[in-house]
Design a protein around this motif. Structure first.
Motif, mmCIF file in Angstrom:
data_model
loop_
_atom_site.group_PDB
_atom_site.id
_atom_site.type_symbol
_atom_site.label_atom_id
_atom_site.label_comp_id
_atom_site.label_asym_id
_atom_site.label_seq_id
_atom_site.Cartn_x
_atom_site.Cartn_y
_atom_site.Cartn_z
ATOM 1 N N VAL A 224 0.882 -1.206 -0.085
ATOM 2 C CA VAL A 224 0.051 0.040 0.026
ATOM 3 C C VAL A 224 0.777 1.430 -0.131
ATOM 4 O O VAL A 224 1.747 1.182 0.799
ATOM 5 N N LEU A 225 0.714 2.100 -0.801
ATOM 6 C CA LEU A 225 1.302 3.377 -0.987
ATOM 7 C C LEU A 225 0.251 4.465 -0.298
ATOM 8 O O LEU A 225 -0.853 4.574 -0.888
ATOM 9 N N THR A 226 0.561 4.964 0.856
ATOM 10 C CA THR A 226 -0.061 6.137 1.348
ATOM 11 C C THR A 226 0.628 7.428 0.911
ATOM 12 O O THR A 226 1.792 7.619 1.160
ATOM 13 N N VAL A 227 0.119 8.290 0.169
ATOM 14 C CA VAL A 227 0.713 9.629 -0.300
ATOM 15 C C VAL A 227 -0.460 10.734 -0.119
ATOM 16 O O VAL A 227 -1.523 10.578 -0.285
ATOM 17 N N GLY A 228 0.160 11.939 0.174
ATOM 18 C CA GLY A 228 -0.524 13.347 0.107
ATOM 19 C C GLY A 228 -0.816 13.696 -1.301
ATOM 20 O O GLY A 228 -0.084 13.315 -2.341
ATOM 21 N N ASP A 229 -1.694 14.509 -1.780
ATOM 22 C CA ASP A 229 -1.939 14.942 -2.774
ATOM 23 C C ASP A 229 -1.071 15.824 -3.490
ATOM 24 O O ASP A 229 -0.639 15.847 -4.743
#
Length: 339
Positions: A224-229
């Motif tokens: 899973v990649l969690t990333v901000g906009d």
């Protein structure tokens, strides 16, 4: 028990493992009995670390069997191995690379002496204090998540907590390139297994590529990649989606989308508190409301895409996305968070 002797607690038969065209292990047999201490010795590349990593669930063998307490373990994961009492401490040779053999031995003797001379009362007091701090932190996490569930819209705490619940028992790996939300994500994921959380270091815009590399290294584990906009906009999104599809590297990409490049906004305020932006209220380059829906960039590649803007829709959307990833399709969930 056979002939009065204890049964092996761990039995390896015919284990093989290759990386590319290089054979690391070939037809390895090993029995470990209660109370035994073993040393694996060999030249670099002999397969010592590979065998330990297979036994502790980091790698899967290409062939052969591993039995723990008499039960064959297929698809052993790090978490399951730990529950069965098998764990490894990764080697960190660089910690003593500058020391000679004699100096290393002297250091070990000094550490052993210190262990014998420990003040048990002080140690007990420190342990109790740490346990109190840990309990207080867990209570604070629980309270924050309860507050997030009651909040209007989708609080970023709820996103991290929901991911934690869905990944529980799945041996997942989270690659994190959130900036504003990074401490929050790490705090509420509560990861404790080795190689289950990586924060992207060294420059913005590398998250998707790092996640693809992790998936390449651990193809059987959900990544899973969690990333901000803001960070998402810096990534080579199109090229990475093409690589994910072309090389069979399905990811779950979860965007924490607060529609603002907030870390840049905060840096503007920090370094130029009396600057033109502070005077006019126009923070150039930080308003991301005009961007198209970020999940749409994945649609031409036939990937699973969802945009979430309500708390009730969050868990079902992430469940569908993880199901798509398990079936071999990259999924992108653009979550419109409230802060």
């Amino acid at each position: 028990m056979t002939d009065g002797n204890p049964a092996a607690v761990l039995r390896v038969r015919g284990v093989t493992k290759s990386f590319g065209g290089a054979a690391a292990l070939k037809d390895v047999d090993l029995d470990l009995y209660p109370g035994e201490i073993h040393a694996l010795m060999g030249m670099n590349g002999a397969g010592k670390s590979t065998l330990v990593q297979i036994l502790s669930g980091v790698h899967q063998p290409d062939g052969g069997t591993v039995e723990i307490d008499g039960h064959a373990e297929s698809g052993l994961t790090v978490r399951r191995a730990r529950r069965l009492g098998v764990a490894s401490v990764p080697q960190r040779r660089e910690l003593a690379m500058g020391l000679t053999v004699a100096e290393n031995a002297h250091t070990l003797r000094q550490l052993a002496k210190r262990a014998r001379d420990l003040d048990e009362a002080a140690l007990t007091a420190r342990r109790a204090a740490q346990e109190r701090r840990h309990a207080a932190e867990l209570a604070a996490i629980t309270a924050a998540e309860a507050k997030a569930r009651e909040a209007r819209g989708v609080d970023p705490v709820l996103v991290a907590a929901t991911l934690r619940g869905l990944l529980d028992g799945e041996d997942g790996i989270v690659v994190d390139e959130t900036i504003t939300h990074s401490r929050l994500v790490k705090r509420h994921l509560l990861t404790d297994a080795p190689d289950s959380y990586f924060y992207v270091q060294g420059g913005l815009g590398q998250g998707i590529a790092v996640a693809l590399g992790v998936k390449l290294a651990a193809p059987r584990r959900p990544v899973v990649l969690t990333v901000g906009d803001g960070a998402f906009a810096y990534n080579p999104v199109i090229q990475s989606y093409d690589a994910a599809k072309a090389y069979g590297l399905p990811l779950l990409v979860v965007v924490f989308n607060n529609r603002v490049y907030k870390s840049m906004n905060l840096n503007h305020r920090r370094f130029y508190p009396d600057g033109a932006a502070a005077e006019t209220g126009e923070w150039l380059g930080t308003d991301l409301h005009r961007l198209p829906r970020l999940a749409r960039f994945a649609e031409p590649f036939g990937m699973h895409t969802e945009t979430v803007d309500t708390a009730d829709a969050l868990a079902p959307a992430l469940e569908r996305a993880l199901k798509a990833v398990a079936e071999g399709t990259t999924a992108v969930v653009d979550v419109l968070v409230t802060r």
